[in-house]
Design a protein around this motif. Sequence first.
Motif, PDB file in Angstrom:
ATOM      1  N   PRO A  94       0.832  -1.133   0.054  1.00 15.30           N
ATOM      2  CA  PRO A  94      -0.016  -0.094  -0.033  1.00 15.30           C
ATOM      3  C   PRO A  94       0.884   1.318   0.070  1.00 15.30           C
ATOM      4  O   PRO A  94       0.740   2.051   1.047  1.00 15.30           O
ATOM      5  N   PHE A  95       1.636   1.616  -1.328  1.00 11.29           N
ATOM      6  CA  PHE A  95       2.407   2.701  -1.162  1.00 11.29           C
ATOM      7  C   PHE A  95       1.370   3.904  -1.506  1.00 11.29           C
ATOM      8  O   PHE A  95       0.621   3.854  -2.524  1.00 11.29           O
ATOM      9  N   ASP A  96       1.632   5.149  -1.171  1.00 12.86           N
ATOM     10  CA  ASP A  96       0.530   6.166  -1.812  1.00 12.86           C
ATOM     11  C   ASP A  96       1.532   7.015  -2.675  1.00 12.86           C
ATOM     12  O   ASP A  96       0.855   7.959  -3.242  1.00 12.86           O
ATOM     13  N   GLN A  97       2.645   6.582  -3.110  1.00 12.14           N
ATOM     14  CA  GLN A  97       3.235   7.096  -4.278  1.00 12.14           C
ATOM     15  C   GLN A  97       4.455   6.042  -4.807  1.00 12.14           C
ATOM     16  O   GLN A  97       4.710   5.021  -4.176  1.00 12.14           O
ATOM     17  N   ASP A  98       4.918   6.215  -5.942  1.00 13.68           N
ATOM     18  CA  ASP A  98       5.782   5.244  -6.420  1.00 13.68           C
ATOM     19  C   ASP A  98       6.817   4.858  -5.508  1.00 13.68           C
ATOM     20  O   ASP A  98       7.644   6.006  -4.956  1.00 13.68           O
ATOM     21  N   PRO A  99       7.150   3.799  -5.230  1.00 17.55           N
ATOM     22  CA  PRO A  99       8.313   3.373  -4.252  1.00 17.55           C
ATOM     23  C   PRO A  99       9.546   3.809  -5.064  1.00 17.55           C
ATOM     24  O   PRO A  99       9.828   3.655  -6.076  1.00 17.55           O
ATOM     25  N   ASN A 100      10.835   4.250  -4.256  1.00 19.11           N
ATOM     26  CA  ASN A 100      11.877   4.842  -4.865  1.00 19.11           C
ATOM     27  C   ASN A 100      12.612   3.747  -5.611  1.00 19.11           C
ATOM     28  O   ASN A 100      12.875   3.522  -6.735  1.00 19.11           O
ATOM     29  N   MET A 101      12.980   2.570  -4.717  1.00 16.67           N
ATOM     30  CA  MET A 101      13.866   1.534  -5.288  1.00 16.67           C
ATOM     31  C   MET A 101      13.047   0.177  -4.963  1.00 16.67           C
ATOM     32  O   MET A 101      12.566  -0.139  -3.904  1.00 16.67           O
ATOM     33  N   VAL A 102      12.799  -0.631  -6.251  1.00 22.09           N
ATOM     34  CA  VAL A 102      12.260  -2.084  -5.982  1.00 22.09           C
ATOM     35  C   VAL A 102      13.261  -3.110  -6.605  1.00 22.09           C
ATOM     36  O   VAL A 102      13.899  -2.791  -7.806  1.00 22.09           O
ATOM     37  N   LEU A 103      13.024  -4.259  -6.095  1.00 25.10           N
ATOM     38  CA  LEU A 103      14.114  -5.251  -6.332  1.00 25.10           C
ATOM     39  C   LEU A 103      13.264  -6.624  -6.824  1.00 25.10           C
ATOM     40  O   LEU A 103      12.074  -7.002  -5.920  1.00 25.10           O
ATOM     41  N   ASP A 104      13.193  -7.263  -7.836  1.00 28.47           N
ATOM     42  CA  ASP A 104      12.430  -8.355  -8.264  1.00 28.47           C
ATOM     43  C   ASP A 104      13.548  -9.583  -8.121  1.00 28.47           C
ATOM     44  O   ASP A 104      14.432  -9.526  -9.009  1.00 28.47           O
ATOM     45  N   CYS A 105      13.083 -10.426  -7.222  1.00 21.36           N
ATOM     46  CA  CYS A 105      14.069 -11.433  -7.029  1.00 21.36           C
ATOM     47  C   CYS A 105      13.846 -12.549  -7.922  1.00 21.36           C
ATOM     48  O   CYS A 105      12.697 -13.087  -8.092  1.00 21.36           O
ATOM     49  N   GLY A 106      14.551 -13.178  -8.785  1.00 22.59           N
ATOM     50  CA  GLY A 106      14.421 -14.329  -9.761  1.00 22.59           C
ATOM     51  C   GLY A 106      13.286 -13.875 -10.716  1.00 22.59           C
ATOM     52  O   GLY A 106      12.133 -14.480 -11.080  1.00 22.59           O
ATOM     53  N   THR A 107      13.983 -12.793 -11.391  1.00 22.69           N
ATOM     54  CA  THR A 107      13.009 -12.093 -12.225  1.00 22.69           C
ATOM     55  C   THR A 107      12.400 -12.864 -13.663  1.00 22.69           C
ATOM     56  O   THR A 107      11.679 -12.509 -14.156  1.00 22.69           O
ATOM     57  N   GLY A 108      13.322 -13.928 -13.851  1.00 23.33           N
ATOM     58  CA  GLY A 108      12.933 -14.841 -14.797  1.00 23.33           C
ATOM     59  C   GLY A 108      12.945 -14.172 -16.326  1.00 23.33           C
ATOM     60  O   GLY A 108      13.950 -13.302 -16.639  1.00 23.33           O
ATOM     61  N   THR A 109      12.012 -14.003 -17.053  1.00 21.84           N
ATOM     62  CA  THR A 109      11.818 -13.142 -18.134  1.00 21.84           C
ATOM     63  C   THR A 109      11.943 -11.791 -17.914  1.00 21.84           C
ATOM     64  O   THR A 109      11.790 -10.872 -18.904  1.00 21.84           O
ATOM     65  N   GLY A 110      11.736 -11.518 -16.784  1.00 23.90           N
ATOM     66  CA  GLY A 110      11.694  -9.808 -16.217  1.00 23.90           C
ATOM     67  C   GLY A 110      10.357  -9.195 -16.519  1.00 23.90           C
ATOM     68  O   GLY A 110      10.157  -7.986 -16.696  1.00 23.90           O
ATOM     69  N   ILE A 111       9.163  -9.949 -16.826  1.00 24.68           N
ATOM     70  CA  ILE A 111       7.780  -9.519 -16.983  1.00 24.68           C
ATOM     71  C   ILE A 111       7.383  -8.769 -15.845  1.00 24.68           C
ATOM     72  O   ILE A 111       6.513  -7.533 -16.341  1.00 24.68           O
ATOM     73  N   TRP A 112       7.471  -9.161 -14.918  1.00 27.34           N
ATOM     74  CA  TRP A 112       6.964  -8.411 -13.579  1.00 27.34           C
ATOM     75  C   TRP A 112       7.832  -7.027 -13.566  1.00 27.34           C
ATOM     76  O   TRP A 112       7.193  -6.022 -13.391  1.00 27.34           O
ATOM     77  N   ALA A 113       8.999  -7.082 -13.593  1.00 29.17           N
ATOM     78  CA  ALA A 113       9.828  -5.878 -13.422  1.00 29.17           C
ATOM     79  C   ALA A 113       9.544  -4.844 -14.527  1.00 29.17           C
ATOM     80  O   ALA A 113       9.494  -3.564 -14.254  1.00 29.17           O
ATOM     81  N   LEU A 114       9.348  -5.210 -15.668  1.00 27.79           N
ATOM     82  CA  LEU A 114       9.066  -4.471 -16.961  1.00 27.79           C
ATOM     83  C   LEU A 114       7.621  -3.891 -16.537  1.00 27.79           C
ATOM     84  O   LEU A 114       7.411  -2.680 -16.640  1.00 27.79           O
ATOM     85  N   ASP A 115       6.521  -4.828 -16.303  1.00 28.04           N
ATOM     86  CA  ASP A 115       5.278  -4.036 -16.099  1.00 28.04           C
ATOM     87  C   ASP A 115       5.272  -2.924 -14.731  1.00 28.04           C
ATOM     88  O   ASP A 115       4.660  -1.909 -14.806  1.00 28.04           O
ATOM     89  N   TYR A 116       6.028  -3.404 -13.709  1.00 35.99           N
ATOM     90  CA  TYR A 116       5.869  -2.374 -12.366  1.00 35.99           C
ATOM     91  C   TYR A 116       6.747  -1.098 -13.074  1.00 35.99           C
ATOM     92  O   TYR A 116       6.104  -0.248 -12.436  1.00 35.99           O
ATOM     93  N   GLY A 117       7.732  -1.215 -13.483  1.00 36.47           N
ATOM     94  CA  GLY A 117       8.548  -0.037 -13.944  1.00 36.47           C
ATOM     95  C   GLY A 117       7.606   0.731 -14.934  1.00 36.47           C
ATOM     96  O   GLY A 117       7.785   2.050 -14.914  1.00 36.47           O
ATOM     97  N   ASP A 118       6.766   0.080 -15.814  1.00 35.39           N
ATOM     98  CA  ASP A 118       5.985   0.970 -16.709  1.00 35.39           C
ATOM     99  C   ASP A 118       4.811   1.563 -15.945  1.00 35.39           C
ATOM    100  O   ASP A 118       4.574   2.730 -16.254  1.00 35.39           O
ATOM    101  N   TYR A 119       4.242   0.998 -15.091  1.00 34.48           N
ATOM    102  CA  TYR A 119       3.182   1.544 -14.172  1.00 34.48           C
ATOM    103  C   TYR A 119       3.619   2.456 -13.257  1.00 34.48           C
ATOM    104  O   TYR A 119       2.685   3.101 -12.757  1.00 34.48           O
ATOM    105  N   HIS A 120       4.821   2.417 -12.830  1.00 38.34           N
ATOM    106  CA  HIS A 120       5.406   3.340 -11.640  1.00 38.34           C
ATOM    107  C   HIS A 120       6.795   3.908 -12.119  1.00 38.34           C
ATOM    108  O   HIS A 120       7.763   3.263 -11.771  1.00 38.34           O
ATOM    109  N   PRO A 121       6.297   4.920 -12.927  1.00 39.05           N
ATOM    110  CA  PRO A 121       7.675   5.491 -13.874  1.00 39.05           C
ATOM    111  C   PRO A 121       8.739   6.364 -12.902  1.00 39.05           C
ATOM    112  O   PRO A 121       9.800   6.439 -13.054  1.00 39.05           O
ATOM    113  N   ALA A 122       8.152   6.754 -11.628  1.00 37.92           N
ATOM    114  CA  ALA A 122       9.046   7.233 -10.611  1.00 37.92           C
ATOM    115  C   ALA A 122       9.786   6.314  -9.828  1.00 37.92           C
ATOM    116  O   ALA A 122      10.652   6.545  -9.064  1.00 37.92           O
TER     117      ALA A 122
END
Length: 335
Positions: A94-122
């Motif tokens: 429950p963040f009220d703004q884009d979190p600054n730093m995000v780590l995706d462990c075992g990212t695989g194809t990277g699809i979650w990381a890319l989606d999260y970065g797309d929806y949270h540009p900050a």
Amino acid sequence: MSPSEPELPDNSGAPLIADDSSDADEGYDGTSVASSTQSLTESILSHIYENGRRYHSKSVGRYHMPSDETEQDRLDMHHHMFLELLGGELSIAPFDQDPNMVLDCGTGTGIWALDYGDYHPASTVIGIDLAPIQPSYVYPNVRFELDDLELDWTFREKFDLIHSRNMSTGIKNFPRYFKQMFDFLNPGGYVEMSEHDMNPYHCDDGTVPEDSAILRWARLTAAEMAKAGLCPHYTVDDYQRMLTDAGFEIVKTLTFKVPGGGWPKDKKMKHIGLISAEMGKSGFESYSKSLLVNGAGLSPEEADKLNQECIDIITGKGGQHAYYFQWHILARKPE
């Protein structure tokens, strides 16, 4: 992301009821709906080929699942299933703004990381994996790094959100894994993890006999995972306890029943079951082929036969209504 958490149903309490209508198996047309993923330049990769699958050489002895295009498609489809389970949300932190730093462990194809970065540009999103199977095109706020998460973490940054999904196939020391998460989180930051059980499949209506191929597969695969030092028998209580021991406060735990096939009467669960069945068409082999042949002593032909019997079950043959549990846990580092 809105600071209010989405209302997500925990479906673990009620039995799953099978649909006895004539179209219960609708959707099994043999066509994959998973997306493809652009890999890094082939010339920089080092692989071994075994039993018809491709494995990244750096993962040998550390991770028993393949890294070929078939597996990448399955991982992307698994991401889609998580979105269905979480009501379309990538995260319930429950963040009220884009979190600054995000780590995706075992990212695989990277699809979650890319989606999260797309929806949270900050946000700045870092995806970590053993194998370089991530795409070469990324958003400016997303980057991928190759590393072993069971070694000492050496990040220069601390994170506001650490995401971990289905790592029981690769992590041997979860207490240490969670302790490193705690050490590299900012106070008030969140760990969001999702794992599923590898215990023999469950059933609410008695349609899965004790000699079912799907139960034999689960027992053999889990036994070989345990021999390799992995932890296939952890329950949601175990994960909560280890997170608490590491210093976290448990914020929310969701438990989902994931049906193996499109047999449920409930429309949403039928859809999730069909996704699960599509993943299983390659997933049974991905999880078990190396373990069954190299560990359990089955011949490649015997392993293929067992995997095909499981596929037959999840695609509607024999009327077996099996499911497994998927657990989603949100934990917070105290201020």
